[in-house]
Design an enzyme around this catalytic site. Sequence first.
Site, PDB file in Angstrom:
ATOM      1  CG  PHE A   1      -0.211   9.423  -2.388  1.00  0.00           C
ATOM      2  CD1 PHE A   1      -1.269   9.874  -3.171  1.00  0.00           C
ATOM      3  CD2 PHE A   1       0.982   9.095  -3.022  1.00  0.00           C
ATOM      4  CE1 PHE A   1      -1.130  10.023  -4.549  1.00  0.00           C
ATOM      5  CE2 PHE A   1       1.127   9.238  -4.405  1.00  0.00           C
ATOM      6  CZ  PHE A   1       0.073   9.710  -5.163  1.00  0.00           C
TER       7      PHE A   1
ATOM      8  CG  ASP B   1       3.974   3.446   0.160  1.00  0.00           C
ATOM      9  OD1 ASP B   1       5.144   3.804  -0.101  1.00  0.00           O
ATOM     10  OD2 ASP B   1       2.998   3.776  -0.543  1.00  0.00           O
TER      11      ASP B   1
ATOM     12  CE  LYS C   1       7.353  10.799  -3.917  1.00  0.00           C
ATOM     13  NZ  LYS C   1       6.178   9.958  -3.620  1.00  0.00           N
TER      14      LYS C   1
HETATM   15  C1  LIG Z   1       5.094   9.285  -4.276  1.00  0.00           C
HETATM   16  C2  LIG Z   1       4.513   8.131  -3.549  1.00  0.00           C
HETATM   17  C3  LIG Z   1       4.004   7.008  -4.232  1.00  0.00           C
HETATM   18  C4  LIG Z   1       3.916   6.952  -5.727  1.00  0.00           C
HETATM   19  O1  LIG Z   1       5.154   6.960  -6.335  1.00  0.00           O
HETATM   20  P1  LIG Z   1       5.262   7.193  -7.936  1.00  0.00           P
HETATM   21  O2  LIG Z   1       6.714   7.001  -8.217  1.00  0.00           O
HETATM   22  O3  LIG Z   1       4.767   8.571  -8.204  1.00  0.00           O
HETATM   23  O4  LIG Z   1       4.415   6.166  -8.579  1.00  0.00           O
HETATM   24  C5  LIG Z   1       3.551   5.951  -3.488  1.00  0.00           C
HETATM   25  N1  LIG Z   1       3.579   5.976  -2.144  1.00  0.00           N
HETATM   26  C6  LIG Z   1       4.056   7.023  -1.453  1.00  0.00           C
HETATM   27  C7  LIG Z   1       4.074   6.989   0.040  1.00  0.00           C
HETATM   28  C8  LIG Z   1       4.524   8.147  -2.124  1.00  0.00           C
HETATM   29  O5  LIG Z   1       4.965   9.205  -1.451  1.00  0.00           O
END
Ligand SMILES: *Cc1c(COP(=O)(O)O)cnc(C)c1O
Length: 427
Positions: free
Chosen positions: A156, A247, A276
Amino acid sequence: MSPTEAILNNSAVADTPAAARPDDFAHFDNYVMTTYGRFPIAIERGEGCRLWDTEGREYLDFVAGIATCTLGHAHPAMVAAATRQIQKLHHVSNFYYIPQQGDLAQWIVDRSCADRVFFCSSGAEANEAAIKLARKYAHTVLDIKYPTILTAQKSFHGRTLATITATAQPKYQENFDPLVPGFAYVPYNDITALEDAIGDIDEGDRRVGAILIEPLQGEGGVRPGDLDYFLRLRKICDETGILLICDEVQTGVGRTGKYWGYENLGIEPDIFTSAKGLAGGIPIGAMACKRSCDVFEPGNHASTFGGNPFACAVALAVGQTIEREDLLTNARARGEQLRTRLRAIAQQRPDVFVDVRGWGLIDGMEIAEEAELTSIEVVKAAMERGLLIAPAGPKVLRFVPPLTVSAEDIDRAADILTEVLDANYAR
Ligand SMILES: *Cc1c(COP(=O)(O)O)cnc(C)c1O
């Protein structure tokens, strides 16, 4: 009385009581686009790891805004930093130097493998920045005409067009095609598949320029990266010049018991992204990289809100509090405690639960494929008993409390989960 105090003292402006608003979710749905399936509660107030809804019901918060409220709710350090900064200067353009942005960049650099940082306002936007940097690096340094970025299945990376393309899950892509070219997918934790993919893509002007991957897959089911896999992955990148992008949007800023998820794997990425937990719930995103891959020049990339004084001051306060309160140690200890309790619960119901896993305070409990139980059903039943947890896919329960969570809160959460399972799903 100062003008601010006068406004705050005017209760009509200050704090519209929930009861005075239409207590009707249909009213909300009438105006707000239905991009979310929402649970029928509205949260009004929080303190530490506790939340209260508009009906006055109390919840133990093991969602933390999805691994975002690092210090929980209404932490005095965040309140003080936010108040102080908004009274002085909250936003100014990146036309000018922003000292708080420089201080936060240094904070990140001092505690990571990176040398340089770019700021934006969300995780998807941080990944977009990483994708753009990797593409420019591929064109200008690796001399690749058509660079491909490899990502992992069940990953994700966000909801923008490039990041849903990077997100190798059909449910996020359906009906939004044409997707962005230049991405290909490999199974997670499978080194042979990765080597094969790199070989298959390498043809003429087309080559792999970067690999974008989570150290632990969050949304995809709380799946930790495999040590051997990441060691080999790093070696391949070293030998070929392919950039490794981690990420860290969900795993970063202490969530795993270390500052960054990659530290659990004994490797360093060339680029990583954060968002986050970075400012504890105030919108911020960051893309950090080694000096050697910083190929951006003035005009290449920008973000209006990126790195404004307000978000950066709060993020700095969050970082300082992680250190002052020794929250990395707490994340490791409380995570260990939580997984021990979850394992005991799982062992009593071997036909329902097949795995408990995680690092620090990002932990998951997997429900058997055959079991007639979905993560959403457990999440709803737990909510009714005062515990908030999040699903990570249809079969995984995710526990991501604030890093300030106490031993008593962990025990309470495990007790509530036990009650939920005893009451709803007989052993
Ligand atoms: C939540 C998340 C995103 C996206 O972040 P947003 O602030 O919602 O755009 C990207 N990568 C990972 C691993 C995430 O958990």
